[in-house]
Design a protein around this motif. Structure first.
Motif, PDB file in Angstrom:
ATOM      1  N   ILE A 176       0.862  -1.351   0.229  1.00 29.68           N
ATOM      2  CA  ILE A 176      -0.076  -0.147   0.029  1.00 29.68           C
ATOM      3  C   ILE A 176       0.851   1.437   0.188  1.00 29.68           C
ATOM      4  O   ILE A 176       0.564   2.116  -0.678  1.00 29.68           O
ATOM      5  CB  ILE A 176      -0.977   0.083   1.373  1.00 29.68           C
ATOM      6  N   VAL A 177       1.809   1.166   0.822  1.00 27.53           N
ATOM      7  CA  VAL A 177       2.998   2.336   0.964  1.00 27.53           C
ATOM      8  C   VAL A 177       3.658   2.536  -0.697  1.00 27.53           C
ATOM      9  O   VAL A 177       3.680   3.771  -1.122  1.00 27.53           O
ATOM     10  CB  VAL A 177       4.020   2.230   1.663  1.00 27.53           C
ATOM     11  N   GLU A 178       3.810   1.758  -1.082  1.00 23.44           N
ATOM     12  CA  GLU A 178       4.242   1.718  -2.816  1.00 23.44           C
ATOM     13  C   GLU A 178       3.299   2.191  -3.582  1.00 23.44           C
ATOM     14  O   GLU A 178       3.495   3.263  -4.399  1.00 23.44           O
ATOM     15  CB  GLU A 178       4.911   0.397  -3.200  1.00 23.44           C
ATOM     16  N   GLU A 179       2.095   1.657  -3.353  1.00 26.10           N
ATOM     17  CA  GLU A 179       0.770   2.158  -4.153  1.00 26.10           C
ATOM     18  C   GLU A 179       0.750   3.594  -4.147  1.00 26.10           C
ATOM     19  O   GLU A 179       0.372   4.554  -4.971  1.00 26.10           O
ATOM     20  CB  GLU A 179      -0.335   1.128  -4.385  1.00 26.10           C
ATOM     21  N   LEU A 180       0.578   4.158  -2.876  1.00 26.92           N
ATOM     22  CA  LEU A 180       0.321   5.583  -2.690  1.00 26.92           C
ATOM     23  C   LEU A 180       1.328   6.465  -3.095  1.00 26.92           C
ATOM     24  O   LEU A 180       1.144   7.559  -3.820  1.00 26.92           O
ATOM     25  CB  LEU A 180       0.305   5.827  -1.067  1.00 26.92           C
ATOM     26  N   ALA A 181       2.678   6.027  -2.949  1.00 27.82           N
ATOM     27  CA  ALA A 181       3.771   6.786  -3.434  1.00 27.82           C
ATOM     28  C   ALA A 181       3.788   6.670  -4.932  1.00 27.82           C
ATOM     29  O   ALA A 181       4.075   7.898  -5.562  1.00 27.82           O
ATOM     30  CB  ALA A 181       5.207   6.038  -3.085  1.00 27.82           C
ATOM     31  N   ALA A 182       3.336   5.616  -5.704  1.00 28.28           N
ATOM     32  CA  ALA A 182       3.135   5.791  -7.192  1.00 28.28           C
ATOM     33  C   ALA A 182       2.144   6.641  -7.634  1.00 28.28           C
ATOM     34  O   ALA A 182       2.165   7.488  -8.460  1.00 28.28           O
ATOM     35  CB  ALA A 182       2.872   4.181  -7.591  1.00 28.28           C
ATOM     36  N   SER A 183       0.995   6.622  -6.822  1.00 24.37           N
ATOM     37  CA  SER A 183      -0.194   7.525  -7.083  1.00 24.37           C
ATOM     38  C   SER A 183      -0.214   8.618  -6.817  1.00 24.37           C
ATOM     39  O   SER A 183      -0.617   9.717  -7.619  1.00 24.37           O
ATOM     40  CB  SER A 183      -1.535   6.919  -6.657  1.00 24.37           C
TER      41      SER A 183
END
Length: 377
Positions: A176-183
């Motif tokens: 989730i941290v990676e997804e938020l950083a991507a978005s």
């Protein structure tokens, strides 16, 4: 007061206990293990004395019983029957072997703390404990910059619940941290800071950009994910979502699957069937949830096949779908699944068989039934 029947719910940590007595109109009882129980009814105290009972919610003629994920239902339910009594002999078989704790059998609840639509941190709850995960420094910097416009930033913070995930807490948190950083790139965060400074507390607007097939050819998975993340899917987007289902990144395949479930048309079914065969359990379980929410009976054959999935949580979701929407064509597969090694799967299979063979019409999900019962109180 005695038990009439016991039913699974969409959460492996909650069981619906149907009773032969009904509460007075408008009355509910809601207790947690760490509440002050000095004025609670005696049966509530007895239930909380059972190892593993964590929460009790009673309304109309049933109790929703919440358990500690480290204590299996095989250990809890016999003691619940002893406390409340039963109008019939137990129809469930409980193993004498020590029950394994199923820490990752069901959902992990996901919450994102935000300030004026800016993410601050991630919180995950597995039914027993919670873990928090920090975000990259630029999120903290954006929050501090936006906080200048607030009289009380601490009071404005809020936890926003997301769709649940399934699996290992640490892996989900990192994902989730990676997804938020991507978005949330720097440009998006700057726009949110600007809105916060203008005291614009409305929901963040969609980009209005149409996601194209070419965008999914971007070599960076973060860019591919960011393109999808702010999508407002329609039936015209099926080719894009189909391509996303083939992406090498599971986060993108899961997001595409969730979007398919938002398009309430039968044309999405072939794509959800594809997701139901994905190599990632999280994607397959999301596909099962979407098929259940949509409720199209055309999905019955695919969900029958899913009873043989290698993942117990996918088999469990398939059995629940067949309880909610299945017909007599599912009976042979359900009978074969009666020997499933997992208690929750066996119990859900028995419920599906009892409904179908008893000639009862499908009633939809247990949560839907509970909601409707609450409305009628």
């Amino acid at each position: 007061m005695k038990i009439v029947s016991i039913e699974p719910t969409p959460s492996p940590y909650s069981m619906k206990i149907n009773l032969d007595e009904q509460l007075a109109d408008g009355k509910t009882e809601n207790y947690k293990l760490d509440d002050d129980l000095s004025t609670a009814p005696s049966y509530i105290l007895e239930l909380f004395n059972i190892n593993g009972v964590k929460g009790i919610y009673r309304v109309i003629n049933f109790i929703a019983l919440e358990r500690n994920p480290r204590v299996a239902w095989e250990e809890i339910l016999p003691d619940v029957r002893n406390v409340l009594g039963s109008r019939e002999d137990s129809s469930e078989e409980f193993s004498n072997a020590p029950a394994a704790a199923d820490e990752h059998f069901g959902e992990i609840k996901v919450f994102i703390q935000t300030f004026r639509n800016i993410p601050m941190q991630v919180k995950l709850e597995d039914g027993e404990s919670e873990q928090r995960f920090g975000l990259p420094e630029r999120f903290m910097n954006a929050t501090m910059e936006a906080s200048v416009a607030s009289d009380n930033m601490l009071m404005e913070r809020k936890w926003v619940e997301q769709n649940p995930r399934y699996g290992d807490v640490d892996e989900i948190g990192q994902e989730i941290v990676e997804e938020l950083a991507a978005s949330y790139d720097s440009e998006r965060l700057s726009m949110l800071v600007k809105l916060a400074a203008e005291n614009d507390l409305s929901q963040e607007p969609k980009t209005g950009k149409k996601v194209t097939l070419d965008m999914l050819d971007n070599p960076s998975w973060k860019d591919r994910y960011a393109a999808l993340d702010r999508m407002d899917p329609t039936i015209d987007d099926l080719p894009v979502l189909d391509k996303a289902l083939d992406d090498e990144k599971a986060s993108i395949r899961r997001l595409a699957t969730a979007y398919l479930g938002m398009i309430e048309e039968p044309e999405v079914l072939p794509f959800l069937y594809k997701a139901l065969k994905d190599k990632a359990v999280n994607v397959r379980r999301t596909a099962g949830d979407c098929l259940s929410d949509l409720g199209f009976k055309q999905a019955i054959p695919e969900m029958i096949h899913a009873l043989g999935d290698s993942s117990r949580l996918v088999r469990w979701r398939a059995a629940m779908y067949l309880y909610e929407a299945g017909d007599e064509t599912a009976v042979p597969a359900l009978k074969q699944a009666m020997e499933d090694p997992e208690f929750e799967v066996r119990m859900q299979v028995k419920m599906a068989l009892a409904r179908i063979e008893g000639g009862e019409e499908a009633k939809g999900s247990i949560w839907h039934q509970m909601t409707e019962a609450t409305k009628q109180k």
